[in-house]
Design a protein around this motif. Structure first.
Motif, PDB file in Angstrom:
ATOM      1  N   GLU A  73       0.830  -1.207   0.000  1.00 50.53           N
ATOM      2  CA  GLU A  73       0.000   0.000   0.000  1.00 50.53           C
ATOM      3  C   GLU A  73       0.867   1.260   0.000  1.00 50.53           C
ATOM      4  N   GLU A  74       1.970   1.195   0.774  1.00 46.69           N
ATOM      5  CA  GLU A  74       2.885   2.334   0.812  1.00 46.69           C
ATOM      6  C   GLU A  74       3.504   2.552  -0.565  1.00 46.69           C
ATOM      7  N   LEU A  75       3.784   1.449  -1.250  1.00 50.92           N
ATOM      8  CA  LEU A  75       4.358   1.539  -2.595  1.00 50.92           C
ATOM      9  C   LEU A  75       3.374   2.192  -3.567  1.00 50.92           C
ATOM     10  N   ASN A 100       4.201   9.779  -9.742  1.00 51.07           N
ATOM     11  CA  ASN A 100       3.553  10.102 -11.013  1.00 51.07           C
ATOM     12  C   ASN A 100       3.106  11.562 -11.069  1.00 51.07           C
ATOM     13  N   ILE A 101       2.591  12.061  -9.922  1.00 48.28           N
ATOM     14  CA  ILE A 101       2.194  13.473  -9.874  1.00 48.28           C
ATOM     15  C   ILE A 101       3.421  14.362 -10.067  1.00 48.28           C
ATOM     16  N   ILE A 133      13.560   8.918  -5.266  1.00 45.95           N
ATOM     17  CA  ILE A 133      14.381   8.293  -4.211  1.00 45.95           C
ATOM     18  C   ILE A 133      13.487   7.714  -3.128  1.00 45.95           C
ATOM     19  N   SER A 134      12.468   8.482  -2.730  1.00 41.95           N
ATOM     20  CA  SER A 134      11.536   8.008  -1.710  1.00 41.95           C
ATOM     21  C   SER A 134      10.849   6.729  -2.159  1.00 41.95           C
ATOM     22  N   HIS A 135      10.465   6.663  -3.425  1.00 43.48           N
ATOM     23  CA  HIS A 135       9.810   5.483  -3.971  1.00 43.48           C
ATOM     24  C   HIS A 135      10.756   4.280  -3.970  1.00 43.48           C
ATOM     25  N   GLU A 136      12.012   4.490  -4.337  1.00 46.08           N
ATOM     26  CA  GLU A 136      13.001   3.408  -4.349  1.00 46.08           C
ATOM     27  C   GLU A 136      13.319   2.918  -2.940  1.00 46.08           C
TER      28      GLU A 136
END
Length: 388
Positions: free
Chosen positions: A139-141, A149-150, A170-173
């Motif tokens: 869910e966090e992903l 995307n935004i 970076i936060s997503h990775e």
């Protein structure tokens, strides 16, 4: 959002795996550790039978040749039969000791069964915690992916810098790395669970099982039962050792001589002068006193442990409600901040801050559920719900 999605995913996944009750039942059935307890019971029965059996008789046979100075040679012989007879009262004491040994083996089996069930439940609870963390990670992903995307759309529109776009990436990775770390931990805990259960193959296990407290009396605590029975066995052994003499030998003899036949009957009685079993008796009494003290200490600790579990449950449930209320507000704020970020009313750091806080709240709720389950497991063990 997250709560609803998580509930749906949990429901779907629970339909795919073996239930914990089925997994536990199979583990108990196949456990070589518990099977060894059954062998110990049979061994105690055989030891008890050996303790109360009669001693074997003995026969002496003797041949004699008589050579008188005046007269012809002649022959003779002697036959002696000896039967050890157990003294009155010793048999009853040994029977009581035999019964106590068998009962000790039974309570040891009960203790082993309770410990096995408790330990397996705790391992499963840890495994379930990891699986729920993985579900939350997904869910966090998804949230991170939306933010990323935004950020890409805003970067294309020229409303944010490339540095802010990279920060979102970076936060997503980092979320992906966090999920991989959790997967590693979940894998280790999963195989620890299978190893303890004695499973020979990998199985899918439902991780949505919730443990509930079962009402039992404290006297059924497996450790307490074992200590008390060990005390009884030691007292029975002390009573056996209080008999300075256990057997006397009844002797019957027939002797054939050239000029006469002789019949004899008598008893051989050992004298308890040096070996009076005083040390053995004292050792058994000390052993009994030791288990008596252990039982007293355990009884006091049980009351404190149960009180702690009850009070902790009250606080955990209160904390759970607070986090659930906080989560509702955080979901609303996250939605507003996502919309605000789209139109450049909110910066990335503010949005990520709200996201992180929401995830922390979800993690806390998982940990609270895990703690409540752990408390229920210990409560059931302490009160004897896991006894065989």
């Amino acid at each position: 959002m997250i709560k609803i999605l998580s509930a749906i995913i949990l429901l779907n996944l629970s339909l795919l795996g073996q239930s914990f009750d089925e997994f536990l039942k199979e583990a108990i059935k196949n456990s070589t550790y518990l099977k060894s307890s059954d062998l110990s019971r049979l061994q105690a029965k055989q030891q008890g039978d050996a303790l109360t059996r009669y001693e074997n008789p003995s026969i002496d046979v003797e041949y004699s040749k008589f050579s008188p100075k005046n007269g012809d040679d002649d022959n003779g012989y002697r036959i002696s039969y000896t039967q050890p007879l157990r003294l009155w009262g010793v048999g009853n004491d040994k029977t009581k000791l035999s019964d106590a040994m068998i009962q000790s083996a039974n309570t040891k089996k009960t203790l082993n069964h309770a410990e096995f069930t408790c330990n397996l439940s705790l391992l499963y609870n840890t495994y379930a915690n990891n699986k729920k963390y993985l579900l939350l990670g997904d869910e966090e992903l998804k949230i991170g992916k939306r933010i990323h995307n935004i950020s890409k759309e805003r970067y294309k529109a020229g409303t944010i810098s490339k540095g802010e776009l990279l920060q979102a990436n970076i936060s997503h990775e980092m979320t992906k790395t966090k999920i991989q770390t959790t997967k590693l931990e979940a894998t280790n805990n999963y195989f620890s669970l299978l190893d303890y259960a004695g499973s020979t193959k990998e199985v899918e296990i439902d991780f949505t099982h919730n443990f509930s407290k079962e009402k039992k009396r404290n006297s059924n605590n497996p450790d307490l039962l074992y200590y008390k029975q060990q005390q009884n066995e030691s007292l029975a052994l002390s009573q056996v050792n209080s008999n300075k003499l256990e057997f006397i030998d009844l002797v019957g003899e027939y002797e054939n001589e050239p000029d006469q036949d002789i019949f004899r009957i008598g008893a051989s009685i050992p004298l308890a002068i040096f070996d009076t079993k005083s040390q053995e008796k004292r050792i058994a009494k000390l052993e009994s006193e030791k288990f008596s003290l252990l039982a007293q200490n355990k009884t006091k600790r049980l009351q404190i442990q149960l009180s702690k579990l009850d009070k902790t449950d009250v606080l955990l449930n209160s904390l759970k409600k607070q986090h659930q209320n906080t989560l509702k507000l955080q979901l609303q704020v996250l939605k507003m901040f996502e919309q605000g970020y789209k139109i450049a009313n909110v910066n990335l750091l503010e949005l990520q801050y709200i996201q992180n806080k929401l995830i922390k709240t979800e993690e806390s709720l998982i940990d609270i559920e895990t703690s409540l389950n752990e408390n229920a497991i210990w409560h059931n063990y302490i009160t004897g719900a896991y006894n065989d």
